[in-house]
Design a protein around this motif. Structure first.
Motif, PDB file in Angstrom:
ATOM      1  N   VAL A 151      10.953   5.485   1.510  1.00 16.18           N
ATOM      2  CA  VAL A 151       9.321   5.532   1.715  1.00 16.18           C
ATOM      3  C   VAL A 151       9.020   3.487   2.516  1.00 16.18           C
ATOM      4  O   VAL A 151       8.470   3.745   3.080  1.00 16.18           O
ATOM      5  CB  VAL A 151       8.925   5.065  -0.003  1.00 16.18           C
ATOM      6  CG1 VAL A 151       7.951   3.969   0.064  1.00 16.18           C
ATOM      7  CG2 VAL A 151       9.166   6.258  -0.118  1.00 16.18           C
ATOM      8  N   LYS A 152      10.312   3.133   2.216  1.00 14.95           N
ATOM      9  CA  LYS A 152      10.929   1.921   2.988  1.00 14.95           C
ATOM     10  C   LYS A 152      10.328   1.835   4.218  1.00 14.95           C
ATOM     11  O   LYS A 152       9.393   1.298   5.102  1.00 14.95           O
ATOM     12  CB  LYS A 152      10.957   1.201   2.402  1.00 14.95           C
ATOM     13  CG  LYS A 152      11.688  -0.444   3.459  1.00 14.95           C
ATOM     14  CD  LYS A 152      13.587  -0.454   4.145  1.00 14.95           C
ATOM     15  CE  LYS A 152      14.042   0.842   4.398  1.00 14.95           C
ATOM     16  NZ  LYS A 152      15.602  -0.011   5.178  1.00 14.95           N
ATOM     17  N   LEU A 172       7.277   0.663   7.105  1.00 16.11           N
ATOM     18  CA  LEU A 172       7.567   0.298   8.012  1.00 16.11           C
ATOM     19  C   LEU A 172       7.291   0.970   9.536  1.00 16.11           C
ATOM     20  O   LEU A 172       6.314   0.065  10.197  1.00 16.11           O
ATOM     21  CB  LEU A 172       9.198  -0.287   8.671  1.00 16.11           C
ATOM     22  CG  LEU A 172      10.016  -1.577   7.617  1.00 16.11           C
ATOM     23  CD1 LEU A 172      11.195  -1.180   7.876  1.00 16.11           C
ATOM     24  CD2 LEU A 172       9.134  -2.295   8.284  1.00 16.11           C
ATOM     25  N   ILE A 173       6.924   1.682   9.378  1.00 16.10           N
ATOM     26  CA  ILE A 173       6.584   2.450  10.643  1.00 16.10           C
ATOM     27  C   ILE A 173       5.113   2.897  10.625  1.00 16.10           C
ATOM     28  O   ILE A 173       4.077   2.745  11.063  1.00 16.10           O
ATOM     29  CB  ILE A 173       6.666   4.030  10.532  1.00 16.10           C
ATOM     30  CG1 ILE A 173       8.472   4.229  10.938  1.00 16.10           C
ATOM     31  CG2 ILE A 173       6.326   5.137  11.700  1.00 16.10           C
ATOM     32  CD1 ILE A 173       8.760   5.605  10.500  1.00 16.10           C
ATOM     33  N   VAL A 183       6.043   3.362  -4.267  1.00 15.60           N
ATOM     34  CA  VAL A 183       5.790   4.861  -4.061  1.00 15.60           C
ATOM     35  C   VAL A 183       3.905   4.828  -3.862  1.00 15.60           C
ATOM     36  O   VAL A 183       3.527   5.599  -2.313  1.00 15.60           O
ATOM     37  CB  VAL A 183       6.014   5.658  -4.697  1.00 15.60           C
ATOM     38  CG1 VAL A 183       5.415   7.217  -4.541  1.00 15.60           C
ATOM     39  CG2 VAL A 183       7.402   5.795  -4.631  1.00 15.60           C
ATOM     40  N   ASN A 184       3.265   4.285  -5.400  1.00 14.95           N
ATOM     41  CA  ASN A 184       2.184   4.281  -5.552  1.00 14.95           C
ATOM     42  C   ASN A 184       1.297   3.465  -3.511  1.00 14.95           C
ATOM     43  O   ASN A 184       0.399   3.982  -3.611  1.00 14.95           O
ATOM     44  CB  ASN A 184       1.736   3.242  -6.689  1.00 14.95           C
ATOM     45  CG  ASN A 184       1.733   4.748  -7.771  1.00 14.95           C
ATOM     46  OD1 ASN A 184       2.499   5.405  -7.699  1.00 14.95           O
ATOM     47  ND2 ASN A 184       1.837   3.983  -8.748  1.00 14.95           N
ATOM     48  N   ARG A 185       1.858   2.265  -3.241  1.00 15.71           N
ATOM     49  CA  ARG A 185       1.180   2.390  -2.675  1.00 15.71           C
ATOM     50  C   ARG A 185       1.557   2.481  -0.513  1.00 15.71           C
ATOM     51  O   ARG A 185       0.465   2.489   0.082  1.00 15.71           O
ATOM     52  CB  ARG A 185       1.889   0.350  -2.325  1.00 15.71           C
ATOM     53  CG  ARG A 185       1.174  -0.909  -2.155  1.00 15.71           C
ATOM     54  CD  ARG A 185       1.907  -2.331  -2.240  1.00 15.71           C
ATOM     55  NE  ARG A 185       1.544  -2.657  -0.816  1.00 15.71           N
ATOM     56  CZ  ARG A 185       2.270  -3.976  -0.559  1.00 15.71           C
ATOM     57  NH1 ARG A 185       2.683  -3.813  -0.896  1.00 15.71           N
ATOM     58  NH2 ARG A 185       1.474  -4.310   0.730  1.00 15.71           N
ATOM     59  N   ALA A 186       2.564   3.157  -1.107  1.00 18.00           N
ATOM     60  CA  ALA A 186       2.589   3.455   0.362  1.00 18.00           C
ATOM     61  C   ALA A 186       1.774   4.620   0.534  1.00 18.00           C
ATOM     62  O   ALA A 186       0.722   4.969   0.907  1.00 18.00           O
ATOM     63  CB  ALA A 186       4.201   4.571   0.341  1.00 18.00           C
ATOM     64  N   LYS A 187       1.577   5.239  -0.011  1.00 22.20           N
ATOM     65  CA  LYS A 187       0.207   7.112  -0.711  1.00 22.20           C
ATOM     66  C   LYS A 187      -1.330   5.965  -0.393  1.00 22.20           C
ATOM     67  O   LYS A 187      -1.344   6.522   0.691  1.00 22.20           O
ATOM     68  CB  LYS A 187       0.160   7.506  -2.344  1.00 22.20           C
ATOM     69  CG  LYS A 187       1.266   8.324  -2.499  1.00 22.20           C
ATOM     70  CD  LYS A 187       1.296   8.924  -3.662  1.00 22.20           C
ATOM     71  CE  LYS A 187       2.365   9.885  -4.442  1.00 22.20           C
ATOM     72  NZ  LYS A 187       2.149  10.394  -5.477  1.00 22.20           N
ATOM     73  N   SER A 188      -1.506   5.048  -1.493  1.00 19.54           N
ATOM     74  CA  SER A 188      -2.864   4.784  -1.018  1.00 19.54           C
ATOM     75  C   SER A 188      -3.365   3.808  -0.301  1.00 19.54           C
ATOM     76  O   SER A 188      -4.280   3.942   0.349  1.00 19.54           O
ATOM     77  CB  SER A 188      -3.337   3.844  -3.065  1.00 19.54           C
ATOM     78  OG  SER A 188      -2.269   2.947  -2.882  1.00 19.54           O
ATOM     79  N   GLU A 189      -2.502   2.817   0.480  1.00 23.70           N
ATOM     80  CA  GLU A 189      -2.619   1.827   0.789  1.00 23.70           C
ATOM     81  C   GLU A 189      -1.875   2.197   2.740  1.00 23.70           C
ATOM     82  O   GLU A 189      -2.669   1.710   3.467  1.00 23.70           O
ATOM     83  CB  GLU A 189      -2.175   0.567   0.893  1.00 23.70           C
ATOM     84  CG  GLU A 189      -2.698  -1.096   0.264  1.00 23.70           C
ATOM     85  CD  GLU A 189      -2.192  -2.170   0.271  1.00 23.70           C
ATOM     86  OE1 GLU A 189      -1.066  -2.096  -1.279  1.00 23.70           O
ATOM     87  OE2 GLU A 189      -1.481  -2.550   0.944  1.00 23.70           O
ATOM     88  N   TYR A 190      -1.198   2.989   2.366  1.00 24.64           N
ATOM     89  CA  TYR A 190      -0.320   3.178   3.884  1.00 24.64           C
ATOM     90  C   TYR A 190      -0.758   4.991   4.566  1.00 24.64           C
ATOM     91  O   TYR A 190      -0.013   4.691   5.692  1.00 24.64           O
ATOM     92  CB  TYR A 190       0.790   2.165   3.650  1.00 24.64           C
ATOM     93  CG  TYR A 190       1.176   1.450   4.007  1.00 24.64           C
ATOM     94  CD1 TYR A 190       1.312   0.774   3.078  1.00 24.64           C
ATOM     95  CD2 TYR A 190       0.766   0.821   4.866  1.00 24.64           C
ATOM     96  CE1 TYR A 190       1.870  -0.927   2.449  1.00 24.64           C
ATOM     97  CE2 TYR A 190       1.378  -0.491   4.988  1.00 24.64           C
ATOM     98  CZ  TYR A 190       1.455  -1.249   3.588  1.00 24.64           C
ATOM     99  OH  TYR A 190       1.968  -2.952   3.844  1.00 24.64           O
TER     100      TYR A 190
END
Lengths: 144, 592, 431
Positions: free
Chosen positions: C268-269, C273-274, C301-308
């Motif tokens: 996820v990190k 980053l990508i 994880v939530n941020r990865a989904k919604s923001e990224y």
């Protein structure tokens, strides 16, 4: 001529922020580690405690042209030195009055509590403060 | 100002691309060279590397620098490192200043590289201005008592106390309940060994009682904490009695509580036989079950991993059920709960599922989950559970299962199977809710007393989430176990030993040097009004013969006295009026 | 007379932490590291989860503290060969491998490497980049000195000629030295599962199938591409990337049936980053269970989904095929949540392999007489009451050498400190 120049470029305020080492400076660091974007108008000065902030620092800042001054410290009850933030709060009331007397809008001075874990709040505070000061225009002492 | 003319060396760090990728470092180097009193400026890829530090040391000598500014990351991590480089080159480390052009610049202005570069220039100018006014300082040293206070008598606190005692220190072990043991007293067996908690607790408690170095105080809480590292003065309270002790270090090990759902959540406390995992533990422990269950359904993440309920990607679902699902989602209310994953509940549920199967071999045990979050070698335990016919059902978490009561008194769980998209109805006898470990109220009160910050999720905040997991921001105060976040028993034990190591190192050295940030009274200006004495919470000022004096060992450097003094008679070393005003001025104008 | 000295075997973050905690309380620490520099895996990472701290930035000060500490003696490029004795009185034979460089003279100026004509794949960059036959493994290496790789050195003598400090000495010999210590701490870390053992994933055959460690090097500013994410086959920026979890883990075929604990988190990190580097790249993570446990990770994880916009697909892909012309990859998988068989074309596939015991740690265990568990990790004397003791008195273990545990950096650091406590207890106190 100066006036015209000022009107041509969008006004970008210069805002000084005093941050205490234990809470708000750490909160600002967290905003950085979390990569929360905020406007570039702020210049942070680190002190150990908001209680250190002498009224002279703030009044000098305005005298020297700061468009806004932001004071941040630990939440009430959480001051690393017990009650430094309360002392700053007391000075704040007196400072607002002094600014009035000097012909500077008291809203240019702002006091907020930010803890070490509040990175997002710090970023939001900078965005909000920058926006407000922009709307107020430049420090009246600059153009006086 | 010292007699010498200040000769400042400025070292700008690229930090790989962390800073250099946004801020135009070469441009800032050129700018730094134009600043008043700057004798030398250079850029480094990583100023904190051996090469960078070597350059600082060499240039102090070569260029005759008497002030150093490093423009890089936050001083809160690297200031000690750069300060030692200065010391090694013979420069008093209080003649060193940092400009934070990473956390406060490149990392938050990625979308505005030009403006970030201009800001970096301002920050360097401010740091150089302050550096001009810095003075060399001597650091006082503090005595560290070789006694420790451990707050909390659970497995964590006991492990820490035993380690400290074995290292040769005296320990006060304080526990608010009338007996030692903490959460383990309420748990039945521990995974993955399935040992009875008694097997762990009894020998540990015996060792505690046998140790002549540990003084155990039951039914006791911490009422007040004064002082600082090396000599904390702690007031303990038991019923009406108060007792004062003096310790060198404090370990917070007061653990975590188990979230009890509010009445009505999943019909908790409305229908019978709906309980938390911890309540199931007690039930299995005491063994009083009137009717063996035919089916047990466990629901994971009750009150955890909550926050906004994310809109689901409905494209992933079989068309037949989408409309009904959509309707349910829109109806689903946001649950009250905690945003984090409590880490141990998946494993705990599996352990209890195995125990239920062991006790009631005919029972059908099902676990409704979002993700099965076990880790490490416990994976094998998970395999064993599946082989023992424990059923794992991935359900659609965004639609919380509904619990109803059937006319025959049994319960009915309705959920949506995530893999088929179909609704499933499960008649069952027991519903077990897996709830997270949450911070205790007492811990928050204790944290406030100790001035340890609390994170946004309510647990005690470590000094650095990665690098200093058992230290706190307060020197001499350490945290271990679930007080800093959900942990299982082996993890709690390791963190207890780590905290005991850290506290032990401090106490083994018997003394520690502190920062020279003390107040100094100008006796000629002072009129002896006593305001500083009144406001100093550390009792570091006293007025004698018409003048105030500072007790350097007690002064913590907050600067409140300096700001309040009506005669401006007090100077704060290293945070003087001149130094701060120089920064303010430099922020707002460029000196020619 | 208490022997207040310790040998720490392994200079990664766990070994470094243990060394510093002991050195700070007056113990003499011999820190043995078999590669030319301390730092371990953490030095290879770009950023650490979930705070996204720059890994080297937080590691470097600790590495430097070790090198400067008056109580720490770094025995770099060295290995433990034999151990005799018991608690309080061990005699450890350490092989000092020849660097062919005198580290007391070498300034790390790099001129020798600049002129060296031999270029070989760089281990630190997971073979993605190159180094010379005389080299420094990475810019922040500690000790800050060069090493000559005699296997690839053609003995042209250019380095000797160019070195201003006269530090190159091609006649150095291996030396065996004996150290008398009171306790030993093992901190040998991990290696990664060789993904080519799963032929259907094409690792080793398809250029654009990489491991997560290789990806870290690609993302790292000090890596072979200067931090530019480009794919190995043609240097283009990948527009579609997939991570595949549990490669070799939780897999009965390979013995690594455990969960390696950190892969879900770091994927996820890396995905975030990508997306920060290349917001237009689609990133998908193929997982069985998303094991982002503990404080801050679910939120991450939530941020990865919604923001990224990172996509999470619950699937363990079957096969990866390569288009021989474009070198793109096609994976076939069952999306278990949607209940469909899908295929996707990808520019780059990142495999998250199982983390296995460090090569040679089995031999070290034999030398020490310590037991290992069924996976080859050092066995703790008791999982709950003695989690950092090995089965040999006076020998302790921390970090991933103990096996997955929570597996992340704070965990390794806590274990490192815990071994320091145990050493102090055993040598000074009554335990």
């Amino acid at each position: 001529m100066e006036q015209a120049k000022l009107e041509q470029k969008e006004f970008e305020p210069v805002i000084l922020a005093f941050c205490c080492n234990w809470c708000s400076y750490a909160g600002a660091d967290l905003a950085g580690t979390s990569r929360f974007e905020y406007p570039t108008n702020v210049r942070i000065i680190r002190v150990m405690c908001s209680g250190r902030i002498d009224p002279t620092f703030i009044l000098s800042a305005f005298r020297w042209g700061a468009d806004g001054v932001l004071i941040t410290g630990c939440h009430p009850g959480d001051c690393h030195y017990v009650q430094g933030n309360y002392m700053m709060e007391r000075r704040f009331a007196f400072l607002k009055e002094a600014m009035n007397q000097l012909g500077i809008e008291p809203e240019r001075l702002r006091l907020e509590w930010i803890s070490a874990g509040e990175g997002e709040k710090f970023a939001a505070l900078i965005r909000d403060t920058t926006q407000r000061i922009k709307q107020m225009g430049p420090n009246p002492l600059k153009t006086a | 100002m010292t007699e010498q003319e200040p000769k400042i060396g400025v070292f700008l760090c690229h930090c790989g691309v962390n800073i250099g990728g946004v801020v135009n470092i070469p441009e800032v180097v050129k700018y730094a060279q134009t600043l008043p009193n700057v004798a030398y400026a250079e850029a480094n890829i990583y100023t904190c590397s051996e090469a960078g530090l070597a350059s600082i040391r060499e240039n102090i000598k070569k260029q005759g620098l008497n002030r150093v500014v490093v423009a890089s990351c936050t001083p809160r991590t690297h200031e000690p490192l750069f300060r030692s480089a200065c010391r090694e080159a013979g420069l008093n480390h209080y003649l060193f200043e940092m400009a934070n052009i990473r956390e406060h610049c490149s990392w938050v202005h990625k979308q505005q590289p030009q403006r970030a570069t201009e800001k970096a220039k301002d920050l360097v100018r401010m740091a150089a201005a302050r550096a001009t006014w810095l003075e060399p300082q001597e650091e006082p040293s503090l005595e560290i008592k070789d006694t420790s206070l451990v707050v909390g008598g659970g497995i964590t606190g006991m492990t820490a106390a035993l380690s400290l005692a074995n290292q040769g220190f005296k320990v006060y072990l304080v526990e608010k309940e009338p007996e030692l043991g903490g959460n383990l007293l309420h748990l039945h067996k521990l995974y993955p060994t399935m040992q009875d908690t008694k097997e762990i607790l009894e020998p540990t408690i015996r060792s505690i009682n046998a140790s002549d170095k540990i003084e155990t105080l039951l039914s006791t809480t911490v009422a007040d904490v004064k002082g600082y590292v090396g000599s904390f003065k702690v007031t303990l309270a038991r019923a009406e009695e108060k007792r004062e002790i003096e310790v060198g270090t404090i370990l917070v090990a007061c653990g975590a509580a188990n979230y009890t759902p509010p009445k009505g959540l999943y019909q908790y406390e409305i229908y019978p036989n709906i309980m938390t995992q911890m309540q199931l533990d007690e039930l299995l422990k005491t063994g009083k079950v009137t009717k063996p269950p035919e089916r047990v359904v466990m629901i994971q993440c009750v009150g955890a991993r909550k926050g906004e309920i994310r809109a689901m990607d409905l494209a992933g679902f079989p068309k037949s059920d989408t409309a009904r699902l959509l309707a349910k989602i829109l109806k689903a209310k946001k649950e009250e709960g905690w945003p984090y994953c409590s880490k141990v509940c998946c494993m705990n549920a599996i352990k209890n599922a195995m125990l239920v199967k062991e006790k009631f071999p005919k029972a059908d045990v099902m676990i409704l989950y979002g993700d099965v979050r076990i880790y490490k070698e416990y994976e094998d335990f998970y395999s064993r559970a599946r082989e023992s016919q424990v059923k794992f059902v991935k359900h659609i978490e965004e639609v919380p299962p509904e619990i109803a009561q059937a006319p025959d008194g049994r319960l009915l769980v309705t959920a949506y199977d995530a893999l088929s998209g179909q609704e499933i109805k499960l008649p069952c006898d027991w519903v077990i809710l897996s709830t997270p470990m949450i911070p205790r109220k007492e811990e928050v009160i204790l944290a406030r007393m100790l001035k340890v910050p609390i994170s946004s999720d309510g647990f005690l905040m470590e000094a650095h989430v990665k690098l200093r997991p058992v230290d706190t921001q307060i020197d001499g105060v350490f945290v271990a176990g679930a007080a800093s976040g959900p942990k299982d028993v082996p993890e709690s034990v390791v963190s207890a030993m780590a905290a005991a190591a850290r506290a032990g190192t401090l106490m083994a050295n018997k003394q520690m040097t502190t920062e020279a940030l003390t107040s100094v009274v100008d006796e000629e200006q002072c009129i002896g009004c006593g305001l500083c004495e009144e406001i100093c919470v550390y009792g570091a000022h006293y007025v004698e013969e018409g003048t105030s004096h500072t007790i350097a060992a007690l002064c913590r450097g907050c600067g409140a006295c300096a700001a309040e003094c009506p005669r401006r008679a007090i100077t704060m070393q290293h945070y003087s009026d001149d130094q701060i005003l120089a920064q303010v001025k430099a922020a707002l104008m460029e000196e020619s | 007379m208490v022997n207040k000295s310790v040998m720490v075997v392994g200079g990664g973050i766990a070994g470094i932490q243990a060394s510093l905690d002991l050195a700070n309380r007056g113990y003499k620490v011999y820190l043995v590291e078999r590669s030319p520099s301390i730092g371990g895996r953490m030095a290879q990472l770009d950023k650490t989860f979930p705070t996204m701290d720059c890994s080297m930035c937080i590691l470097a000060p600790k590495m430097i503290e070790c090198s400067h500490h008056h109580n720490v003696q770094l025995l770099s490029y060295s290995e433990v060969k034999a151990v005799k004795g018991t608690t309080g009185d061990f005699v450890v034979t350490v092989l000092r491998k020849p660097r062919y460089v005198d580290i007391t003279k070498c300034t790390g100026c790099n001129i020798c490497a600049e002129h060296c004509p031999v270029e070989v794949p760089n281990e630190f960059d997971e073979q993605l980049g190159t180094r010379k036959a005389v080299y420094m493994p990475f810019p922040q290496a500690v000790p800050r000195a060069m090493t000559v790789d005699k296997n690839n050195c053609i003995e042209c003598g250019l380095c000797i000629k160019m070195c201003q400090a006269g530090a190159v000495d091609l006649k150095q010999q291996p030396q065996e030295e004996d150290y008398n210590v009171g306790a030993i701490i093992v901190a040998t870390g991990f290696d990664i599962f060789d993904a080519s053992q799963i032929p259907t994933y094409g690792y080793g055959r398809y250029k654009n199938v990489v491991t997560s460690l290789e990806l870290e090097r690609l993302l790292c500013a000090s890596g072979p591409t200067g931090g530019h994410l480009i794919r190995p086959s043609d240097g283009k920026i990948p527009r579609t990337i997939a991570f595949i979890q549990c490669v070799g883990s939780r897999d009965r075929r390979f013995g690594a049936t455990y969960c390696s604990s950190i892969c879900c988190k770091y994927s996820v990190k890396d995905a975030v980053l990508i997306k920060e580097h290349e917001p237009n790249t689609t990133v998908s993570i193929f997982y069985i269970d998303m094991r982002a446990f503990g404080r801050g990770f679910q939120e991450f994880v939530n941020r990865a989904k919604s923001e990224y916009g990172v996509r999470f697909v619950r699937s363990s892909p079957g096969e990866i095929l390569e288009d021989p012309a474009s070198k793109n990859l096609r994976i076939w998988y069952e999306d278990t949540v949607a209940g469909r068989i899908e295929n996707a074309e990808l520019d780059l596939v990142v495999l998250c392999p199982a983390l296995i015991p460090s090569k040679g740690s089995g031999d070290l265990a034999k030398v020490l007489g310590a037991e290992v568990d069924q996976y080859g990790f050092f066995k703790a004397a008791d999982l709950i009451t003695s989690p950092v003791d090995t089965t040999v008195q006076g020998i302790f273990v921390c970090g991933y050498a103990l096996g997955p545990k929570t597996g992340d950096i704070p965990d390794s650091i806590m274990q490192g400190s815990a071994t320091a406590a145990r050493v102090a207890e055993v040598l000074e106190g009554s335990a």
